[in-house]
Design an enzyme around this catalytic site. Structure first.
Site, PDB file in Angstrom:
ATOM      1  N   GLU A 222       0.823  -1.210   0.000  1.00  9.64           N
ATOM      2  CA  GLU A 222       0.000   0.000   0.000  1.00  9.64           C
ATOM      3  C   GLU A 222       0.854   1.256   0.000  1.00  9.64           C
ATOM      4  O   GLU A 222       0.503   2.266  -0.621  1.00  9.64           O
ATOM      5  CB  GLU A 222      -0.926  -0.011   1.220  1.00  9.64           C
ATOM      6  CG  GLU A 222      -2.004   1.074   1.208  1.00  9.64           C
ATOM      7  CD  GLU A 222      -1.531   2.407   1.763  1.00  9.64           C
ATOM      8  OE1 GLU A 222      -2.225   3.416   1.548  1.00  9.64           O
ATOM      9  OE2 GLU A 222      -0.465   2.445   2.427  1.00  9.64           O
ATOM     10  N   ASP A 243      -7.429   2.449   7.872  1.00 10.03           N
ATOM     11  CA  ASP A 243      -6.107   3.062   7.783  1.00 10.03           C
ATOM     12  C   ASP A 243      -6.082   4.279   8.700  1.00 10.03           C
ATOM     13  O   ASP A 243      -7.047   4.542   9.427  1.00 10.03           O
ATOM     14  CB  ASP A 243      -5.786   3.443   6.334  1.00 10.03           C
ATOM     15  CG  ASP A 243      -4.297   3.340   6.012  1.00 10.03           C
ATOM     16  OD1 ASP A 243      -3.490   3.627   6.905  1.00 10.03           O
ATOM     17  OD2 ASP A 243      -3.950   2.994   4.863  1.00 10.03           O
TER      18      ASP A 243
END
Length: 399
Positions: A222, A243
């Site tokens: 990511e 996140d």
């Protein structure tokens, strides 16, 4: 029925994850740890060739599945060049400032072993450079890695087995305080992984049933922008990303409660799925706030850019000094885990999402008149840090 999160389990997982180095490209150890923990929780992890994880918890239906995703990889660095003095020029893995690298203790992983070291500015000695230490520029060309080994030249460093391209993992310096604050590097997104594991543990302990399959996804790239590009299956209709939220001046994120992202640099998140998160926070008395991120992207962006036609949303735990000297509070971690569990068991509201393509019948609707957007005041129930946002008396939607 509310799903109770085991806070002790969540924090124990986070502490363990923070001990495992996992800069993008060097994630095998954390993949193995996470996979074994998923197996211990009763799921069967499937690994892609490079190590992204998918673990499916079966629901009442396979089609129209939900995905919940966090990423295992972190920021780090690589060796760019070996300098004549034996020290190492670095380039970052992921996007982070060299300002936060200065003084970091690190582990360098070469093909021939691991070495400890420190990232230093080029002018690191006050007794030598005096005020020039304070006026030195900031940037990756202005720092170097001093390896804790006997080397005073490029030849001696190469003789140790160190070479260009070697991976550098940054120590976390993790500290868990009694008042709930947690200081550490790489809370993005080790905290998100711990949240997913805690939600799974809670669902298994409660023997909770879900209306559709839940795909628990753990990505490994990511931080370089390609996280969820290849681990999303065609069965998935909606994906919730977990996140960090940027708690900083000019932002509405907080280190407490859930931060629901309305948009990031790639554009707005799905209206209906985001609306559902707000409703779930209201229904389950989970404190929350909304925010918009200008310099931010997540696993949601990589999934959409790869061509997956899915609804995406982002629920965040507020991080102060993100991609730097990060700090969070366990209140946010538990709050986000509660939302994840509530989302997993919530009813499906958009039946047409079972199919990738369908006609106009049962297509979703959004408010189109200002009058429809008038809202009654919120009841205001919440922790004192926040004023929760009630979206109004609009028809409820969401995946």
């Amino acid at each position: 029925m509310a799903i109770e999160i085991d806070e002790d389990y969540l924090l124990a997982q986070l502490k363990t994850l923070l001990t495992i180095d996992s800069p993008t490209g060097y994630t095998d150890a954390v993949v193995i740890h996470c996979s074994r923990e998923l197996e211990r929780l009763g799921l069967t992890p499937e690994l892609t060739r490079r190590g992204a994880i998918r673990a499916v918890r079966q629901g009442s239906r396979r089609q129209g599945a939900r995905a919940i995703v966090a990423h295992l990889d972190t920021l780090g660095a690589q060796v760019k060049a070996i300098k004549e003095n034996g020290r190492l020029e670095l380039v970052p893995i992921g996007h982070w400032s060299a300002r936060f690298a200065e003084g970091a203790r690190v582990t360098l992983y070469s093909y021939h072993g691991a070495f400890r070291g420190t990232i230093l500015p080029l002018k690191a000695s006050g007794h030598t450079f005096n005020d020039a230490v304070d006026t030195a520029p900031v940037g990756w060309p202005h720092v170097e890695l001093r390896v804790d080994a006997l080397t005073r030249s490029a030849a001696e460093t190469r003789a140790l087995g160190i070479d260009v391209g070697d991976t550098v993992a940054i120590d976390t310096g993790a500290e868990f305080l009694d008042n709930g604050f947690i200081n550490s590097r790489h809370l993005d997104d080790k905290a998100g992984v711990a949240i997913l594991l805690a939600a799974i543990e809670a669902l298994e302990r409660a023997q909770a049933r879900t209306p559709v399959d839940t795909h628990w996804l753990f990505t490994i790239a990511e931080e370089v922008g390609v996280g969820a590009s290849s681990v999303v299956s065609p069965d998935i209709a909606s994906m919730l990303t977990i996140d960090n939220g940027t708690a900083a001046p000019g932002q509405n994120s907080s280190e407490f409660g859930v931060t629901i992202a309305m948009a990031d640099q790639t554009g707005p998140f799905d209206y209906h799925l985001t609306r559902k998160l707000v409703d779930l926070c209201e229904e389950n008395r989970i404190p929350y706030q909304k925010d918009v991120f200008r310099y931010y992207r997540s696993d949601s962006a990589s999934a959409l850019e790869a061509g997956h036609d899915i609804r995406t949303a982002l629920a965040a735990f507020g991080v102060d000094a993100s991609h730097g000297y990060e700090r969070i509070h366990r209140h946010a971690l538990v709050s986000v885990a509660q939302l994840v569990a509530a989302f997993a068991v919530s009813p499906v509201r958009i039946g047409r999402d079972l199919s990738e393509l369908s006609g106009i019948d049962d297509f979703t609707t959004q408010p189109t008149k200002a009058a429809e957007q008038a809202a009654a005041p919120s009841s205001g129930r919440r922790s004192p840090e926040y004023q929760r946002h009630r979206p109004g008396n609009l028809p409820r939607g969401g995946a």
